[in-house]
Design a protein around this motif. Sequence first.
Motif, mmCIF file in Angstrom:
data_model
loop_
_atom_site.group_PDB
_atom_site.id
_atom_site.type_symbol
_atom_site.label_atom_id
_atom_site.label_comp_id
_atom_site.label_asym_id
_atom_site.label_seq_id
_atom_site.Cartn_x
_atom_site.Cartn_y
_atom_site.Cartn_z
ATOM 1 N N CYS A 117 0.831 -1.208 0.000
ATOM 2 C CA CYS A 117 0.000 0.000 0.000
ATOM 3 C C CYS A 117 0.860 1.251 0.000
ATOM 4 C CB CYS A 117 -0.936 -0.010 1.205
ATOM 5 S SG CYS A 117 -2.199 -1.300 1.171
ATOM 6 N N LEU A 118 1.952 1.214 0.752
ATOM 7 C CA LEU A 118 2.842 2.372 0.826
ATOM 8 C C LEU A 118 3.543 2.612 -0.510
ATOM 9 C CD1 LEU A 118 3.764 4.480 2.855
ATOM 10 C CD2 LEU A 118 5.637 2.961 3.518
ATOM 11 N N LEU A 119 3.964 1.547 -1.168
ATOM 12 C CA LEU A 119 4.596 1.691 -2.481
ATOM 13 C C LEU A 119 3.611 2.234 -3.513
ATOM 14 C CD1 LEU A 119 6.731 -1.587 -2.645
ATOM 15 C CD2 LEU A 119 7.593 0.749 -2.417
ATOM 16 N N ALA A 120 2.347 1.806 -3.405
ATOM 17 C CA ALA A 120 1.327 2.329 -4.308
ATOM 18 C C ALA A 120 1.077 3.810 -4.034
ATOM 19 C CB ALA A 120 0.032 1.527 -4.155
ATOM 20 N N ALA A 121 1.109 4.183 -2.737
ATOM 21 C CA ALA A 121 0.887 5.585 -2.378
ATOM 22 C C ALA A 121 2.005 6.477 -2.899
ATOM 23 C CB ALA A 121 0.763 5.713 -0.861
ATOM 24 N N VAL A 122 3.216 5.936 -2.939
ATOM 25 C CA VAL A 122 4.362 6.713 -3.442
ATOM 26 C C VAL A 122 4.106 7.183 -4.868
ATOM 27 C CG1 VAL A 122 6.778 6.544 -4.139
ATOM 28 C CG2 VAL A 122 6.078 5.655 -1.939
ATOM 29 N N LEU A 123 3.471 6.342 -5.675
ATOM 30 C CA LEU A 123 3.212 6.691 -7.072
ATOM 31 C C LEU A 123 2.231 7.850 -7.198
ATOM 32 C CD1 LEU A 123 2.925 3.081 -8.562
ATOM 33 C CD2 LEU A 123 4.921 4.575 -8.516
ATOM 34 N N VAL A 124 1.489 8.128 -6.122
ATOM 35 C CA VAL A 124 0.488 9.187 -6.149
ATOM 36 C C VAL A 124 0.973 10.440 -5.440
ATOM 37 C CG1 VAL A 124 -1.876 9.810 -5.528
ATOM 38 C CG2 VAL A 124 -1.355 7.466 -6.221
ATOM 39 N N ILE A 125 1.534 10.264 -4.237
ATOM 40 C CA ILE A 125 1.892 11.428 -3.412
ATOM 41 C C ILE A 125 3.395 11.577 -3.228
ATOM 42 C CG2 ILE A 125 -0.293 11.286 -2.158
ATOM 43 C CD1 ILE A 125 1.257 10.046 0.185
ATOM 44 N N GLY A 126 4.159 10.683 -3.835
ATOM 45 C CA GLY A 126 5.605 10.708 -3.638
ATOM 46 C C GLY A 126 6.272 11.931 -4.229
ATOM 47 N N ARG A 127 7.426 12.258 -3.689
ATOM 48 C CA ARG A 127 8.209 13.389 -4.178
ATOM 49 C C ARG A 127 9.149 12.910 -5.280
ATOM 50 N NH1 ARG A 127 11.552 16.945 0.091
ATOM 51 N NH2 ARG A 127 9.391 17.543 0.596
ATOM 52 N N VAL A 128 9.243 13.701 -6.338
ATOM 53 C CA VAL A 128 10.120 13.366 -7.459
ATOM 54 C C VAL A 128 11.503 13.925 -7.207
ATOM 55 C CG1 VAL A 128 10.517 13.610 -9.937
ATOM 56 C CG2 VAL A 128 8.182 13.335 -9.073
ATOM 57 N N SER A 129 12.513 13.076 -7.347
ATOM 58 C CA SER A 129 13.900 13.506 -7.224
ATOM 59 C C SER A 129 14.735 12.721 -8.214
ATOM 60 C CB SER A 129 14.406 13.276 -5.793
ATOM 61 O OG SER A 129 15.764 13.640 -5.678
#
Length: 374
Positions: A85-97
């Motif tokens: 679930c956390l990895l899926a959330a990263v694709l939505v709310i994650g920060r791009v670097s």
Amino acid sequence: MDTRRWRDVDWAIIGSVVVLLVFGGLALHSATLNAVAGNGLPLRPIFERQLIYIVVGLIAMVAMMVFDYRLLSSLARPLYIGIVCLLAAVLVIGRVSEGARSWIAIGERTFQPAELSKLVLILALATYWQRYADRGGSWLVQAGGLVIAAVPMALVFVQPDLGTSLVMASIWLAIAWGGGMRLSQLGLLFAAFIPFAWVAWHYVLDDYQQIRLSTFYYLLTNPAAVDFNAAYNVIQALNAIGAGGLTGAGLTRGLFSQGNYVPVQHTDFIFAVVGEELGFIGGTVLIVFLAILLWQTLTVAAKARDQFGRLIALGVFGMLFSHTLINLGMNMSLLPVTGLPLPFVSAGGSFMVTTLAAVGLVQSIHMRHRQIAF
């Protein structure tokens, strides 16, 4: 915890980790002394933060040593669901670097769930194969383990983070082999890799990933045809390592390291700093202690009192081995550039804490490999 457990601490692992952390501290100190990021900001604060991450990681390592690893079997499923679930959330709310959406911001700091997912995957796969220990080599069980690994691998790959997905594949392979994979299944896996690679090249890999692979191919076969800009990182790393000679230029005295010629020398190419400033001897010592750590991790797997502990140790070995092999390989132009840090040496908070926690887990297995009589 019974104090008699502490007599079974694997001091070779502890010693190797301490030496590697010292190497990493010295190399990172030098790599960030005069270096600046692409935006012109100094990288020195990275070294200062890394010292904090090391302390937090050591606390996590000791905590895992004290904790009975066998209790983690019951937590593997909720941890796996949570990290997916956390990895899926990263694709939505994650920060791009640096072109990847891999980080979640927590205040002014960032956290990389992909690092934690490697440790959770080890626990999930070890629990799975422990449950089917009597038929771990069956095709159905092997396929089930592959599905468990494929879900987080796919979520990490699309961030995109090819390097970490390869590490997760190595974890799966190490545990699957320890769980009973047969040679016929391994042969089928390699046979299936050929058409999969063709499909990935044409329909899955991004342009920059194709450029990295093709650059590596030309560096091996026809260096004159290499695009200098595409191979700049590797060329400068090789120049730095070559300039080090036998004994190196001395800490903080490397021309390439201090001249900011080697990109991301605090993470992906930190071995180039070691090679230039500590020379062939320093680089060899570093590799020897990495090898000792890997060998001792396999030794713990062989001594483990149960299947669960044995598979966890094999999974940690797969994680450490793939990071070490790929990082050293890309620094010396023996493997394509995939952006993986060197264990205990490269900068990175999530990676440092997770890796030290994994070592603590291996120690927990070794400390409990004997039955204590009362």
